[in-house]
Design an enzyme around this catalytic site. Structure first.
Site, PDB file in Angstrom:
ATOM      1  N   THR A  20      -7.802  72.291  21.014  1.00 16.43           N
ATOM      2  CA  THR A  20      -6.501  71.990  21.588  1.00 16.43           C
ATOM      3  C   THR A  20      -5.467  73.028  21.181  1.00 16.43           C
ATOM      4  O   THR A  20      -4.715  73.546  22.022  1.00 16.43           O
ATOM      5  CB  THR A  20      -6.039  70.592  21.143  1.00 16.43           C
ATOM      6  OG1 THR A  20      -7.065  69.636  21.466  1.00 16.43           O
ATOM      7  CG2 THR A  20      -4.749  70.198  21.836  1.00 16.43           C
ATOM      8  N   TYR A  75     -10.798  63.807  32.887  1.00 22.06           N
ATOM      9  CA  TYR A  75     -10.500  63.456  34.279  1.00 22.06           C
ATOM     10  C   TYR A  75     -11.070  62.066  34.577  1.00 22.06           C
ATOM     11  O   TYR A  75     -10.348  61.091  34.481  1.00 22.06           O
ATOM     12  CB  TYR A  75     -10.997  64.499  35.291  1.00 22.06           C
ATOM     13  CG  TYR A  75     -10.293  64.326  36.640  1.00 22.06           C
ATOM     14  CD1 TYR A  75      -8.977  64.769  36.802  1.00 22.06           C
ATOM     15  CD2 TYR A  75     -10.910  63.699  37.701  1.00 22.06           C
ATOM     16  CE1 TYR A  75      -8.313  64.583  38.004  1.00 22.06           C
ATOM     17  CE2 TYR A  75     -10.254  63.515  38.905  1.00 22.06           C
ATOM     18  CZ  TYR A  75      -8.953  63.957  39.058  1.00 22.06           C
ATOM     19  OH  TYR A  75      -8.297  63.759  40.247  1.00 22.06           O
ATOM     20  N   TYR A 115     -15.808  65.488  19.034  1.00 20.78           N
ATOM     21  CA  TYR A 115     -14.364  65.711  18.917  1.00 20.78           C
ATOM     22  C   TYR A 115     -13.657  64.519  19.554  1.00 20.78           C
ATOM     23  O   TYR A 115     -13.660  64.365  20.780  1.00 20.78           O
ATOM     24  CB  TYR A 115     -14.006  67.021  19.622  1.00 20.78           C
ATOM     25  CG  TYR A 115     -12.565  67.485  19.539  1.00 20.78           C
ATOM     26  CD1 TYR A 115     -11.595  66.793  18.838  1.00 20.78           C
ATOM     27  CD2 TYR A 115     -12.191  68.662  20.180  1.00 20.78           C
ATOM     28  CE1 TYR A 115     -10.286  67.246  18.772  1.00 20.78           C
ATOM     29  CE2 TYR A 115     -10.888  69.134  20.132  1.00 20.78           C
ATOM     30  CZ  TYR A 115      -9.936  68.419  19.423  1.00 20.78           C
ATOM     31  OH  TYR A 115      -8.642  68.879  19.377  1.00 20.78           O
ATOM     32  N   LYS A 137     -14.832  65.550  14.468  1.00 22.68           N
ATOM     33  CA  LYS A 137     -13.422  65.815  14.196  1.00 22.68           C
ATOM     34  C   LYS A 137     -12.618  64.725  14.890  1.00 22.68           C
ATOM     35  O   LYS A 137     -12.736  64.534  16.109  1.00 22.68           O
ATOM     36  CB  LYS A 137     -12.996  67.182  14.721  1.00 22.68           C
ATOM     37  CG  LYS A 137     -11.498  67.446  14.490  1.00 22.68           C
ATOM     38  CD  LYS A 137     -10.898  68.416  15.454  1.00 22.68           C
ATOM     39  CE  LYS A 137      -9.377  68.423  15.279  1.00 22.68           C
ATOM     40  NZ  LYS A 137      -8.703  69.273  16.278  1.00 22.68           N
TER      41      LYS A 137
END
Length: 303
Positions: free
Chosen positions: A48, A111, A137, A165
């Site tokens: 990110t 999405y 993640y 994570k």
């Protein structure tokens, strides 16, 4: 290859760019060497903080190649392969393996939000075709789905899935992970939000993927060390410093991307790298840049 579990501070590296199609290679070199000198335990690119979904596949592949070249096996390199396309994730993974990365990281496809059963099938299918081990993640704010603790436990049975994570900022969620995975001591559990990293380490987590370590790697490494050694007096002092960084630099302007803009601007003011933001976002203008400079001075830096 790194020791499992992976412990310490693994910064989510910002992507220095000159324009939408040009990597700031000199800036990247400055940034990575600065973090390695600061004692970090690894680096995570194309997450990110790295604006991964906004940069072209060509730039992503160049970033993988240049990062592995610069790091030169001094610390582990983790590469994000999150994508809505299964095939594109595999292609990025192949590039990561080609250039010598150590592990991969993937958030759920975004999405259309997958259900938990679909996530288990997706991650097992992905991991079974990857050339490198995979970290899950958990990023529910961006992909609209939480990787539930029971899903993580099920996926931990796959030998090529070696950790997670978590960027949910949900302490109860992390507690459940630690409890459910108590019999899997090699499965790495890392915390994204730096404001929670010390708490997570004290709970039994293994480290932090902290954006502020792009700027102040020594601070976050010291925070990890104090938490790991349960030096509570030192930890209280360092936690206060971490919160000062967060409150000073991550909320300037009303943008979803304020954190990345703040970090990139600060790095640019420190002479590390370009502050260009990949489209559709743009770097801070002069007024916001002046605020970042003022905050850095208040944090004790000579700008």
């Amino acid at each position: 290859m790194f020791t499992k579990p992976l412990r310490g501070i693994i910064p989510p590296v910002i992507t220095p760019m000159i324009d939408n199609d040009t990597l700031d290679v000199i800036g990247l070199e400055n940034l990575l060497n600065r973090m390695i000198k600061g004692g970090v335990s690894g680096v995570f690119i194309l997450g990110t903080s790295g604006e991964a979904q906004n940069i072209s596949y060509n730039v992503r592949k160049e970033l993988i190649k240049e990062t592995c070249r610069i790091v030169e096996k001094r610390i582990p390199v983790l590469v994000g392969i999150t994508d809505t396309s299964f095939s594109e994730s595999l292609l990025l993974a192949a590039n990561a393996a080609l250039y010598g990365a150590d592990a991969l990281v993937a958030a759920p496809p975004y999405y259309f939000a997958p259900g938990q059963a679909e996530l288990i099938q997706y991650y097992n299918d992905l991991a079974n075709q990857l050339p490198l081990p995979l970290f899950l993640y958990n990023m529910p704010s961006h992909v609209k789905v939480m990787i539930e603790p029971e899903t993580v436990l099920a996926l931990s049975e796959n030998p090529n899935i070696i950790g997670l994570k978590d960027s949910s900022a949900n302490g109860v969620y992390f507690q459940k992970l630690i409890y459910l995975l108590r019999n899997k001591p090699e499965f790495t559990l890392l915390c994204g939000p730096e404001e929670m990293t010390a708490e997570v380490i004290l709970m039994g987590g293994h480290g932090g993927v902290n954006g502020g370590a792009n700027l102040f790697p020594e601070l976050y490494v010291a925070l990890y060390d104090a938490a790991a050694s349960k030096d509570f007096e030192k930890l209280a002092e360092l936690q206060s410093q971490v919160l000062r960084v967060s409150l000073s630099l991550y909320n300037i302007g009303k943008y979803a991307s304020s954190y990345i803009k703040g970090v990139k601007t600060a790095l640019n003011l420190l002479g590390v790298c370009s502050d260009y933001m990949a489209e559709p976002f743009h770097k801070f203008k002069d007024a916001e840049r002046a605020v970042v400079k003022k905050k850095l001075i208040e944090l004790g830096l000579d700008i």
